[in-house]
Design an enzyme around this catalytic site. Sequence first.
Site, short mmCIF file in Angstrom:
data_model
loop_
_atom_site.label_atom_id
_atom_site.label_comp_id
_atom_site.label_asym_id
_atom_site.label_seq_id
_atom_site.Cartn_x
_atom_site.Cartn_y
_atom_site.Cartn_z
N ASP A 109 -1.49 4.74 -6.27
CA ASP A 109 -0.06 4.55 -6.02
C ASP A 109 0.77 5.71 -6.55
OD1 ASP A 109 -1.32 1.66 -6.15
OD2 ASP A 109 0.46 1.65 -4.87
N GLN A 158 -5.76 -8.53 -2.45
CA GLN A 158 -5.80 -7.52 -1.38
C GLN A 158 -7.24 -7.19 -0.97
OE1 GLN A 158 -3.91 -7.34 -4.12
NE2 GLN A 158 -2.00 -6.24 -3.77
N GLY A 195 0.87 -1.17 0.00
CA GLY A 195 0.00 0.00 0.00
C GLY A 195 0.91 1.22 0.00
O1 MRU Z 1 0.62 -3.93 -4.55
P1 MRU Z 1 0.04 -3.17 -3.40
O2 MRU Z 1 -0.80 -4.00 -2.49
O3 MRU Z 1 1.09 -2.37 -2.66
O4 MRU Z 1 -0.92 -2.14 -4.11
C1 MRU Z 1 -1.70 -1.27 -3.32
C2 MRU Z 1 -2.64 -0.44 -4.09
O5 MRU Z 1 -2.70 -0.47 -5.29
C3 MRU Z 1 -3.48 0.51 -3.30
O6 MRU Z 1 -4.73 0.68 -3.88
C4 MRU Z 1 -2.76 1.86 -3.26
O7 MRU Z 1 -1.46 1.71 -2.79
C5 MRU Z 1 -3.47 2.84 -2.41
S1 MRU Z 1 -3.23 2.48 -0.72
C6 MRU Z 1 -3.86 3.71 0.23
#
Ligand code: MRU
Length: 346
Positions: free
Chosen positions: A237, A196, A47
């Site tokens: 992200d 997730q 995240g």
């Molecule tokens: O691969 P991840 O689990 O790190 O990806 C996370 C996401 O895409 C979330 O939607 C994003 O980081 C927003 S978190 C507040």
Amino acid sequence: MSIKPIEYQNGVLRMIDQRLLPTEELWLEYTDYQGVAEAIQTMVVRGAPAIGVAAAFGAWFGARDIEAADFNAFYSQLEKVCEVLAATRPTAVNLFWALERVQAFVKARSAKPLAEIKAELEAEALAIAAEDEQLNRTMGAHGAALIPEQARILTHCNAGALATGGYGTALGVIRAAVEAGKKVMVYADETRPFLQGSRLTAWELQKDNIPVTLICDNMAGYMMSKDEVDCVIVGADRIAANGDVANKIGTYTVAVLAKEHGIPFYVAAPLSTIDLAIADGSQIPIEERDRKEVTHHGDKAMAPEGIEVRNPAFDVTPNRLVTAIITERGVVKGNYREGLTKLFST
Ligand code: MRU
């Protein structure tokens, strides 16, 4: 009270192992930057904002352990520490934001004794974590106003407390709406391949007694066509200067579906996720992850051996599909290039 995935006390960083949720709640401890880098790379912590917070503590561990005769030697070793942390994951800009903030913080103190800089850097890492939770609450308050009473909200991936220093971005908006007395419910997309949505979003909302219904990713269109979704909220992200949004793979698909059905598509993200140095989404680096995430479910093969696989972990939603971007400094709509730039001068 939502969960905080990262805790720090007396030189020890504790992070809940997000790979094991929802079946096991295991907290792992870290005391050096190499361990933190590995935790980011292997998704113990994930995240965008949470990665930034973890990286700040990693940089602090690295700085603390540097033995150098003078500031220049200290700083060049710190740069190497930051390079290791920066090489863990490419898409979430919060990682680079946090490392740049740490380096600027240290540089501004070049005239001070190293012991003092180190002590202040520990406090700065703690501040980055605390600020993140606080700004999510502010963002939540801005965003909650957009959520209708009794809304059925679809979200993708996990942009919750687990993905941040606490409270969450997209789920922070939902929490704030609930705290304001709105009777909302959430559809959580499972979010293949890393799940997730089903493992993390469903877990943290259920824990907080926020009504949540899990759906497979390919059910979102059906739910929308049956008039069962009032709005979509996701995190991000990295957001480019023109408002194009990189988020978990599948977000773009949801945005297209939302447009087709006339459903508002909101993105909630802090300023640390906005990258004004990147003109549009085509320049955002997209992480490609291990093929096994696609071919296997746990240790069980779900595809023929040797099959060609692609596994981009993120996609880019063009700004024209985004109804509004919710930040801690307010809500931006319409001309994103102008609106996002303005946020940084308020
Ligand atoms: O691969 P991840 O689990 O790190 O990806 C996370 C996401 O895409 C979330 O939607 C994003 O980081 C927003 S978190 C507040």
